[in-house]
Design an enzyme around this catalytic site. Structure first.
Site, short mmCIF file in Angstrom:
data_model
loop_
_atom_site.label_atom_id
_atom_site.label_comp_id
_atom_site.label_asym_id
_atom_site.label_seq_id
_atom_site.Cartn_x
_atom_site.Cartn_y
_atom_site.Cartn_z
N ASP A 34 -10.34 -6.56 2.86
CA ASP A 34 -9.92 -6.22 1.59
C ASP A 34 -9.12 -4.99 1.74
O ASP A 34 -9.21 -3.96 2.58
CB ASP A 34 -10.96 -5.76 0.57
N ASN A 82 -9.04 -16.81 -5.73
CA ASN A 82 -7.63 -16.36 -5.23
C ASN A 82 -6.61 -16.95 -5.78
O ASN A 82 -5.23 -16.55 -5.83
CB ASN A 82 -7.53 -16.13 -3.61
C1 FPP Z 1 -7.67 -9.14 0.18
O1 FPP Z 1 -6.71 -7.84 -0.12
C2 FPP Z 1 -6.80 -10.04 1.15
C3 FPP Z 1 -6.45 -11.23 0.98
C4 FPP Z 1 -7.10 -11.85 -0.27
C5 FPP Z 1 -5.92 -12.06 1.97
C6 FPP Z 1 -6.36 -11.86 3.40
C7 FPP Z 1 -5.33 -12.55 4.15
C8 FPP Z 1 -5.07 -12.20 5.37
C9 FPP Z 1 -5.32 -10.93 6.12
C10 FPP Z 1 -4.01 -13.12 6.26
C11 FPP Z 1 -5.10 -13.93 7.33
C12 FPP Z 1 -4.31 -14.92 7.88
C13 FPP Z 1 -4.88 -15.87 8.79
C14 FPP Z 1 -3.77 -16.86 9.60
C15 FPP Z 1 -6.30 -16.17 8.76
P1 FPP Z 1 -6.27 -7.53 -1.35
O2 FPP Z 1 -5.08 -8.59 -1.59
O3 FPP Z 1 -7.34 -8.06 -2.29
O4 FPP Z 1 -5.99 -6.12 -1.48
P2 FPP Z 1 -6.07 -5.23 -2.82
O5 FPP Z 1 -7.47 -5.35 -3.16
O6 FPP Z 1 -5.66 -3.74 -2.14
O7 FPP Z 1 -5.32 -5.51 -3.74
#
Ligand code: FPP
Length: 257
Positions: A34, A82
């Site tokens: 996160d 998501n």
């Molecule tokens: C949460 O941060 C993150 C995600 C929903 C996506 C995670 C995906 C990756 C790191 C890519 C993985 C890639 C592969 C190929 C497995 P957020 O967007 O909710 O952050 P925020 O809470 O600060 O808005």
């Protein structure tokens, strides 16, 4: 890439990790990645740049876990919830998964990583589904770390699916309802065959499980760090593992003293 916690190797490659007790490492680490959006916002970048950097953090974590001899790493990449994000962000993530998978597959094979994607994969873009099937097949017999990428994954959906599959087997006369126990239920989960996580790491300071591995995390130790996922590095992993090694796991029992 070395895999067992041969202390000498780890000491040389990653000095900080030598503080760890190699005999008391978690065998399965789960991670809620996160804070990608906030990481980008802090730098006046579009949110998706946080996801791109998040891939680097995930590769780093996978390599470190593999070097330490940790048996499995399960990462929450895309939840069933998501899809409600802006369309552009969802498209970016799907394309990112495709690109990363295509780019990294050879290295995963070389490093003996066994990759699996856990979740309802049918709604994913067909190109991504094909890459996933190929990567799963090509790495299935690998002897190294199990790398599970939870994609279109939801803990509740997984439990409902398991219940439905058991009910179908009962209706078909293949299974006696009285024979349904925890083992039978576990065998119908996406994680079938994987031991439960010993440690859950969540980055960015949020104190939630967010529909992740609801069954499997029953006795996991939980480590929450304020570090944003793209900044999750060796020091942050070391902090999580030392925190874990400081815990007394009782599984509902009492301390043996
Ligand atoms: C949460 O941060 C993150 C995600 C929903 C996506 C995670 C995906 C990756 C790191 C890519 C993985 C890639 C592969 C190929 C497995 P957020 O967007 O909710 O952050 P925020 O809470 O600060 O808005």
């Amino acid at each position: 890439m070395s895999r067992a916690l041969a202390t000498d190797t780890v000491t040389a490659a990653h000095a900080g990790l030598s503080k760890l007790d190699g005999a008391r490492l978690p065998r399965h680490v789960a991670v809620i990645m996160d804070g990608n959006g906030r990481w980008a916002k802090q730098r006046n970048l579009p949110r998706v740049m946080g996801h791109r950097e998040g891939v680097e953090a995930l590769k780093r974590t996978l390599r470190l876990c593999s070097d330490l001899g940790i048996g499995a790493l399960t990462a929450y990449a895309f939840s069933t919830e998501n899809w409600s994000r802006p369309g552009e962000e969802v498209s970016f993530l799907m394309t990112l998964f495709e690109r990363v998978l295509a780019r990294e597959l050879h290295a995963l094979e070389q490093e003996q990583v066994r990759i699996r994607f856990l979740g309802d994969l049918e709604p994913l873009p067909p190109g991504l589904q094909r890459l996933i099937a190929d990567a799963t097949e090509r790495t299935a017999a690998n002897s190294g770390i199990h790398f599970n990428v939870c994609t279109n994954y939801g803990g509740r959906a997984e439990l409902v699916r398991a219940a439905r599959r058991l009910a179908q087997r009962c209706a078909a006369g293949e299974l006696d309802p009285a024979a349904i126990d925890e083992q039978a239920f576990t065998a119908e989960l996406h994680t079938a065959g994987e031991r439960d996580p010993d440690l859950l790491i969540r980055t960015s300071g949020e104190l939630r499980i967010s529909n992740f591995l609801l069954w499997q995390l029953a006795y996991a130790e939980i480590h929450i760090t304020d570090v944003l996922w793209p900044d999750f590095d060796e020091a942050a992993l070391l902090g999580a593992l030392l925190d874990y090694q400081g815990r007394q796991r009782r599984f509902g029992g009492v301390d043996p003293c």
